[in-house]
Design a protein around this motif. Structure first.
Motif, mmCIF file in Angstrom:
data_model
loop_
_atom_site.group_PDB
_atom_site.id
_atom_site.type_symbol
_atom_site.label_atom_id
_atom_site.label_comp_id
_atom_site.label_asym_id
_atom_site.label_seq_id
_atom_site.Cartn_x
_atom_site.Cartn_y
_atom_site.Cartn_z
ATOM 1 N N PRO A 138 -19.196 -3.615 4.730
ATOM 2 C CA PRO A 138 -19.683 -2.592 5.666
ATOM 3 C C PRO A 138 -19.066 -2.676 7.054
ATOM 4 O O PRO A 138 -18.776 -3.753 7.572
ATOM 5 C CB PRO A 138 -21.191 -2.858 5.712
ATOM 6 C CG PRO A 138 -21.504 -3.476 4.395
ATOM 7 C CD PRO A 138 -20.310 -4.310 4.059
ATOM 8 N N GLU A 139 -18.884 -1.481 7.650
ATOM 9 C CA GLU A 139 -18.473 -1.270 9.042
ATOM 10 C C GLU A 139 -17.041 -1.709 9.335
ATOM 11 O O GLU A 139 -16.604 -1.720 10.478
ATOM 12 C CB GLU A 139 -19.443 -1.940 10.021
ATOM 13 C CG GLU A 139 -20.875 -1.425 9.873
ATOM 14 C CD GLU A 139 -21.782 -1.884 11.001
ATOM 15 O OE1 GLU A 139 -21.343 -1.851 12.168
ATOM 16 O OE2 GLU A 139 -22.921 -2.275 10.707
ATOM 17 N N VAL A 140 -16.279 -2.035 8.297
ATOM 18 C CA VAL A 140 -14.891 -2.454 8.488
ATOM 19 C C VAL A 140 -14.008 -1.239 8.775
ATOM 20 O O VAL A 140 -14.245 -0.143 8.267
ATOM 21 C CB VAL A 140 -14.392 -3.212 7.233
ATOM 22 C CG1 VAL A 140 -12.864 -3.237 7.160
ATOM 23 C CG2 VAL A 140 -14.945 -4.623 7.214
ATOM 24 N N SER A 141 -12.984 -1.456 9.582
ATOM 25 C CA SER A 141 -11.968 -0.436 9.842
ATOM 26 C C SER A 141 -10.606 -1.000 9.435
ATOM 27 O O SER A 141 -10.223 -2.094 9.859
ATOM 28 C CB SER A 141 -11.964 -0.065 11.327
ATOM 29 O OG SER A 141 -10.925 0.866 11.605
ATOM 30 N N ILE A 142 -9.880 -0.231 8.600
ATOM 31 C CA ILE A 142 -8.532 -0.591 8.190
ATOM 32 C C ILE A 142 -7.596 0.462 8.771
ATOM 33 O O ILE A 142 -7.816 1.655 8.596
ATOM 34 C CB ILE A 142 -8.413 -0.642 6.653
ATOM 35 C CG1 ILE A 142 -9.337 -1.718 6.078
ATOM 36 C CG2 ILE A 142 -6.974 -0.888 6.225
ATOM 37 C CD1 ILE A 142 -9.393 -1.736 4.558
ATOM 38 N N GLY A 143 -6.566 0.026 9.457
ATOM 39 C CA GLY A 143 -5.675 0.952 10.148
ATOM 40 C C GLY A 143 -4.722 1.688 9.228
ATOM 41 O O GLY A 143 -4.862 1.663 7.993
ATOM 42 N N ASN A 144 -3.730 2.349 9.818
ATOM 43 C CA ASN A 144 -2.699 3.065 9.069
ATOM 44 C C ASN A 144 -1.610 2.107 8.587
ATOM 45 O O ASN A 144 -1.340 1.095 9.236
ATOM 46 C CB ASN A 144 -2.046 4.141 9.955
ATOM 47 C CG ASN A 144 -3.026 5.201 10.401
ATOM 48 O OD1 ASN A 144 -3.856 5.675 9.635
ATOM 49 N ND2 ASN A 144 -2.932 5.585 11.671
ATOM 50 N N ASN A 145 -0.992 2.474 7.453
ATOM 51 C CA ASN A 145 0.165 1.728 6.965
ATOM 52 C C ASN A 145 -0.174 0.249 6.744
ATOM 53 O O ASN A 145 0.400 -0.652 7.360
ATOM 54 C CB ASN A 145 1.340 1.877 7.948
ATOM 55 C CG ASN A 145 2.638 1.340 7.377
ATOM 56 O OD1 ASN A 145 2.912 1.453 6.192
ATOM 57 N ND2 ASN A 145 3.447 0.737 8.241
#
Length: 203
Positions: A138-145
């Motif tokens: 939960p609440e994780v953010s994974i960026g682009n590329n």
């Protein structure tokens, strides 16, 4: 010839039944396979019936109404995916999930296992590959590329342009720019205008 016949017999049904399915018209997944392995279990046997894109019959998508996604992205279309979106999941475009991937947006409360915790949605950027049997918490953010290695546990944010692996998942090296020219793809249906910027930005 077979590709065109496949599209003529099954493609229009897939496009009609899955309004959020945007993939290359030919060469990605045979339409008869989508019909028998995805559409029939979803619509006839009521496995993930409310999801507006193909979900494999071995996978589970919960709270699909809380999922926002781009194109070239169909969460749950691989084997044994578990997608739980109680708190929301925001997928970008051009995302692939390996078999056995779980994305879990909310936990059970410790003092009441029938309730879920509230929190921010998970966000996953564009051009992301999440390897087999990985779990995103939960609440994780994974960026682009980004590439997430197989069997990883993603419990903290992962920045853009990186390769990350492990339990807990951590960045091990930078990732080169994504080079595929997505603007040349002939899609199975007309692309919604809002996705034009994404397609042309990858040139």
């Amino acid at each position: 010839m077979f590709k065109k016949l496949d599209f003529f017999l099954f493609g229009w049904i897939i496009n009609w039944m899955y309004p959020e399915y945007y993939r290359p018209k030919y060469g990605y997944q045979r339409y008869y396979i989508l019909f028998f392995h995805y559409l029939i279990p979803q619509k006839l046997f009521r496995l993930n019936p409310k999801v507006r894109w193909p979900v494999h019959f071995t996978s589970k998508v919960l709270a699909a109404e809380n999922i926002k996604k781009g194109i070239l992205c169909d969460p749950g279309d691989n084997n044994n995916n578990y997608i739980q979106a109680n708190n929301g999941i925001i997928f970008g475009s051009n995302i692939e999930l390996g078999p056995g991937v779980s994305i879990i947006s909310s936990n059970h409360k410790g003092n009441n296992l029938r309730e879920h915790t509230k929190g921010k949605p998970i966000t996953i950027g564009n051009n992301v590959w999440i390897g087999a049997n990985s779990t995103v918490l939960p609440e994780v953010s994974i960026g682009n590329n980004v590439i997430i290695g197989a069997n990883s546990l993603v419990s903290k944010n992962i920045p853009s342009n990186s390769v990350a692996v492990g339990n807990p998942c951590r960045v091990i090296k930078p990732k080169e720019d994504y080079s595929e020219d997505l603007s040349v793809i002939i899609f199975n249906k007309k692309i919604v205008e809002k996705f034009d910027v994404f397609l042309n930005s990858n040139v």
